[in-house]
Enzyme design. Structure first.
Site, short mmCIF file in Angstrom:
data_model
loop_
_atom_site.label_atom_id
_atom_site.label_comp_id
_atom_site.label_asym_id
_atom_site.label_seq_id
_atom_site.Cartn_x
_atom_site.Cartn_y
_atom_site.Cartn_z
N ILE A 13 -128.36 -24.41 2.31
CA ILE A 13 -128.07 -24.04 3.70
C ILE A 13 -127.32 -25.17 4.42
CG2 ILE A 13 -129.01 -23.07 5.84
CD1 ILE A 13 -131.50 -22.23 4.27
N ASP A 34 -128.13 -37.06 2.63
CA ASP A 34 -128.84 -36.34 1.56
C ASP A 34 -129.23 -37.32 0.46
OD1 ASP A 34 -128.64 -32.99 0.71
OD2 ASP A 34 -129.44 -34.47 -0.69
N ALA A 82 -133.35 -31.16 5.28
CA ALA A 82 -133.83 -31.77 4.02
C ALA A 82 -135.28 -31.41 3.76
CB ALA A 82 -133.68 -33.30 4.09
N ALA A 83 -135.53 -30.91 2.58
CA ALA A 83 -136.89 -30.53 2.20
C ALA A 83 -136.93 -30.23 0.71
CB ALA A 83 -137.34 -29.29 2.97
N ASP A 126 -140.09 -18.62 7.79
CA ASP A 126 -141.05 -17.56 8.13
C ASP A 126 -142.33 -17.68 7.30
OD1 ASP A 126 -140.00 -16.72 5.68
OD2 ASP A 126 -139.51 -14.69 6.35
N GLU A 127 -142.25 -18.42 6.17
CA GLU A 127 -143.43 -18.51 5.29
C GLU A 127 -144.61 -19.21 5.95
OE1 GLU A 127 -142.87 -19.57 1.23
OE2 GLU A 127 -141.01 -18.46 1.07
N TYR A 150 -145.93 -25.28 -0.58
CA TYR A 150 -144.65 -25.43 0.13
C TYR A 150 -144.80 -25.03 1.60
CZ TYR A 150 -140.22 -23.74 2.09
OH TYR A 150 -139.17 -23.48 2.94
N LYS A 154 -144.51 -27.15 5.21
CA LYS A 154 -143.57 -26.82 6.30
C LYS A 154 -144.34 -26.59 7.61
CE LYS A 154 -139.61 -26.18 6.11
NZ LYS A 154 -138.45 -27.09 6.29
N TYR A 207 -141.42 -11.07 -11.16
CA TYR A 207 -142.84 -11.45 -11.05
C TYR A 207 -143.68 -10.22 -10.69
CZ TYR A 207 -141.18 -16.35 -10.45
OH TYR A 207 -140.58 -17.57 -10.60
N ASP A 272 -147.39 -12.82 -12.53
CA ASP A 272 -147.11 -12.97 -11.10
C ASP A 272 -147.23 -14.44 -10.67
OD1 ASP A 272 -146.35 -12.10 -8.64
OD2 ASP A 272 -148.16 -10.92 -8.22
P1 NAD Z 1 -132.31 -26.76 -0.91
O1 NAD Z 1 -133.47 -27.05 -1.80
O2 NAD Z 1 -131.16 -26.00 -1.45
O3 NAD Z 1 -131.74 -28.13 -0.33
C1 NAD Z 1 -132.55 -29.18 0.11
C2 NAD Z 1 -131.68 -30.43 0.26
O4 NAD Z 1 -132.49 -31.49 0.78
C3 NAD Z 1 -131.07 -30.93 -1.06
O5 NAD Z 1 -129.70 -31.23 -0.87
C4 NAD Z 1 -131.86 -32.19 -1.37
O6 NAD Z 1 -131.10 -33.17 -2.08
C5 NAD Z 1 -132.20 -32.69 0.04
N1 NAD Z 1 -133.39 -33.54 0.05
C6 NAD Z 1 -134.60 -33.27 -0.53
N2 NAD Z 1 -135.44 -34.31 -0.32
C7 NAD Z 1 -134.76 -35.22 0.42
C8 NAD Z 1 -135.10 -36.49 0.96
N3 NAD Z 1 -136.32 -37.04 0.76
N4 NAD Z 1 -134.19 -37.15 1.70
C9 NAD Z 1 -132.95 -36.61 1.89
N5 NAD Z 1 -132.55 -35.43 1.38
C10 NAD Z 1 -133.46 -34.75 0.66
O7 NAD Z 1 -132.95 -26.04 0.36
P2 NAD Z 1 -132.34 -24.90 1.30
O8 NAD Z 1 -132.65 -23.59 0.71
O9 NAD Z 1 -130.95 -25.25 1.66
O10 NAD Z 1 -133.29 -25.07 2.58
C11 NAD Z 1 -132.95 -25.99 3.61
C12 NAD Z 1 -134.04 -25.97 4.67
O11 NAD Z 1 -134.16 -24.66 5.21
C13 NAD Z 1 -135.43 -26.33 4.15
O12 NAD Z 1 -136.06 -27.12 5.13
C14 NAD Z 1 -136.12 -25.00 3.97
O13 NAD Z 1 -137.51 -25.14 4.15
C15 NAD Z 1 -135.50 -24.19 5.10
N6 NAD Z 1 -135.42 -22.75 4.88
C16 NAD Z 1 -134.89 -22.23 3.73
C17 NAD Z 1 -134.78 -20.87 3.58
C18 NAD Z 1 -134.17 -20.25 2.35
O14 NAD Z 1 -134.24 -19.03 2.18
N7 NAD Z 1 -133.56 -21.01 1.46
C19 NAD Z 1 -135.23 -20.01 4.60
C20 NAD Z 1 -135.78 -20.57 5.76
C21 NAD Z 1 -135.86 -21.94 5.89
O1 DAU Z 2 -138.84 -16.87 3.47
C1 DAU Z 2 -138.10 -18.06 3.48
C2 DAU Z 2 -138.28 -18.79 2.17
O2 DAU Z 2 -137.56 -18.06 1.18
C3 DAU Z 2 -137.83 -20.24 2.21
O3 DAU Z 2 -138.65 -20.95 3.11
C4 DAU Z 2 -137.92 -20.87 0.82
O4 DAU Z 2 -137.39 -22.19 0.86
C5 DAU Z 2 -137.10 -20.03 -0.15
O5 DAU Z 2 -137.21 -20.57 -1.45
C6 DAU Z 2 -137.58 -18.58 -0.12
O6 DAU Z 2 -138.91 -18.46 -0.70
P1 DAU Z 2 -139.32 -17.23 -1.66
O7 DAU Z 2 -140.46 -17.65 -2.48
O8 DAU Z 2 -139.41 -15.97 -0.89
O9 DAU Z 2 -137.94 -17.16 -2.54
P2 DAU Z 2 -137.68 -17.01 -4.11
O10 DAU Z 2 -136.22 -16.79 -4.27
O11 DAU Z 2 -138.34 -18.06 -4.91
O12 DAU Z 2 -138.42 -15.63 -4.43
C7 DAU Z 2 -138.08 -14.42 -3.77
C8 DAU Z 2 -138.97 -13.31 -4.31
O13 DAU Z 2 -138.61 -13.06 -5.68
C9 DAU Z 2 -140.43 -13.68 -4.34
O14 DAU Z 2 -141.20 -12.49 -4.07
C10 DAU Z 2 -140.69 -14.12 -5.77
C11 DAU Z 2 -139.70 -13.28 -6.57
N1 DAU Z 2 -139.16 -13.91 -7.80
C12 DAU Z 2 -138.60 -15.14 -7.68
C13 DAU Z 2 -138.08 -15.78 -8.78
C14 DAU Z 2 -137.46 -17.16 -8.67
C15 DAU Z 2 -139.18 -13.22 -9.01
O15 DAU Z 2 -139.67 -12.08 -9.09
N2 DAU Z 2 -138.66 -13.85 -10.10
C16 DAU Z 2 -138.11 -15.11 -10.05
O16 DAU Z 2 -137.69 -15.64 -11.10
#
Ligand code: NAD
Ligand code: DAU
Length: 336
Positions: A13, A34, A82-83, A126-127, A150, A154, A207, A272
């Site tokens: 993101i 980063d 960052a997370a 939202d988690e 996780y 958060k 899963y 699962d």
């Molecule tokens: P990501 O795992 O793709 O990226 C995380 C980034 O943070 C990486 O570039 C990593 O190198 C950096 N990082 C990790 N630890 C660090 C540290 N100690 N110091 C500096 N940099 C560090 O994550 P994402 O999916 O892009 O998510 C970004 C943020 O948005 C997170 O805080 C996550 O909780 C939140 N978020 C994600 C989603 C989603 O669906 N992906 C949804 C809602 C919120």
């Molecule tokens: O809701 C926001 C969150 O969405 C963010 O805060 C997290 O950083 C992000 O990773 C994501 O979490 P989820 O656990 O929802 O995402 P993930 O893509 O890991 O899984 C989405 C759904 O798919 C979940 O119900 C688990 C399922 N799944 C996931 C993987 C990786 C499978 O069935 N098979 C898989 O291999």
């Protein structure tokens, strides 16, 4: 000119946010900070690294000196992405999640407060609200009930951020967004893992019964929501962000099979996820009403575009799956 510090700028993101801001906000300069963990890929910022409005700094948010040195340069807005972000990894072990997501947030908050930063944006999820039954939506008033290590990390960070507003009057805002998808997502998350597995002729691991529901939002819509919050959000407030696109994992799996020309024989039902949240769904009416933000990308189109992006960027994800991407920073900067 406004100066943004964007942490986690080489992640999924963060990359999309930096790209959108550099492209659409000529009055913004970005310090992209980063640590480049396994999830950070500097290749994501290729084309921007020589841009005068972007400075990349490799650093750890838990390192107070490193954080201090970027904030001392004069930052107006901190956007904290960052997370450690992957639920399955947090189940395997959550030490890094507590370190980065909780302790790292504290380091960043303290430094931002000392430097009187104008706005601190905590990008949350939202988690933190836990899991829903078949009906109902998460609002900003829903009690926090995180279920995975996780989401617990958060939620802890969110509480810390709000405490800095209450105690010190620090100008903070929290966004809580649903599941993002789109370009540059690391192929460990559902959608990019399934797309790339299918392109490699592998099976996709569903899963449990595959009937868990997530509320999908295109990453560009999430980034636009954060920009609206920076422009007009009220300090001390939480804003939910969602795509209004609830889908079961099976629906997504079947659509991806169709888009990639495969059939059900590519599905592998696996054990699962322990403690697997059943359903997430966001009520995003507050940000719509108060800040005028609404998602623009229709899920079916966004998903098809995402498949097209992974087809066009095969070498990008193949370098991730092979581990080659980890050497990119060294190649650019000549040091580890
Ligand atoms: P990501 O795992 O793709 O990226 C995380 C980034 O943070 C990486 O570039 C990593 O190198 C950096 N990082 C990790 N630890 C660090 C540290 N100690 N110091 C500096 N940099 C560090 O994550 P994402 O999916 O892009 O998510 C970004 C943020 O948005 C997170 O805080 C996550 O909780 C939140 N978020 C994600 C989603 C989603 O669906 N992906 C949804 C809602 C919120
Ligand atoms: O809701 C926001 C969150 O969405 C963010 O805060 C997290 O950083 C992000 O990773 C994501 O979490 P989820 O656990 O929802 O995402 P993930 O893509 O890991 O899984 C989405 C759904 O798919 C979940 O119900 C688990 C399922 N799944 C996931 C993987 C990786 C499978 O069935 N098979 C898989 O291999």
């Amino acid at each position: 000119m406004k100066n943004y510090l964007v942490t986690g700028a080489a992640g999924f993101i963060g990359t999309n946010f930096v790209r959108q801001v550099i492209e659409e906000c000529p009055d913004v300069r970005v310090v992209a900070f980063d640590q480049l963990t396994y999830a950070g890929n500097l290749e994501n910022l290729e084309g921007l690294l020589n841009q005068p409005r972007l400075q990349f700094v490799k650093g750890d948010i838990c390192d107070a000196k490193a954080v201090e040195s970027v904030l001392a340069g004069g930052i107006d807005v901190v956007v904290h992405f960052a997370a450690e972000s992957h639920v399955d990894r947090s189940i395997m072990g959550c030490q890094e999640f507590i370190r980065t997501n909780v302790a790292g947030t504290q380091v960043l908050l303290d430094s931002a407060r000392a430097h009187k930063v104008g706005l601190y944006v905590q990008v949350s999820t939202d988690e933190v609200y836990g899991s829903l039954g078949p009906t109902g939506l998460f609002t900003e008033q829903t009690p926090l009930h995180p279920n995975s290590p996780y989401s617990a990390s958060k939620a802890a960070a969110d509480l810390l951020v709000l405490s800095y507003h209450h105690t010190y009057g620090m100008p903070v805002v929290i966004t809580r967004c649903s599941n993002n998808y789109g370009p540059f997502q690391f192929p460990e998350k559902l959608i990019p893992l399934f797309i790339t597995n299918l392109m490699e002729g592998k099976k996709v691991p569903v899963y449990g019964d595959g009937m868990n529901v997530r509320d999908w939002i295109h990453v560009s819509d999430h980034c636009r929501a954060i920009r609206r919050v920076i422009e007009s959000g009220k300090p001390g407030e939480v804003y939910n962000v969602g795509g209004n696109s609830e889908r079961t994992n099976m629906t997504i799996t079947r659509r991806l099979l169709e888009l990639l020309g495969r059939d059900d024989s590519s599905i592998e039902y696996v054990r699962d996820r322990p403690g697997h949240d059943r359903r997430y769904a966001i009520d995003a009416s507050k940000i719509a009403r108060e800040l005028g933000w609404r998602p623009q990308v229709v899920f079916e189109q966004g998903l098809a575009d995402t498949v097209a992006w992974y087809r066009e960027h095969e070498s990008w994800w193949r370098r991730i799956k092979s581990g080659e991407y980890l050497a990119y920073y060294e190649k650019q900067y000549g040091r580890k």
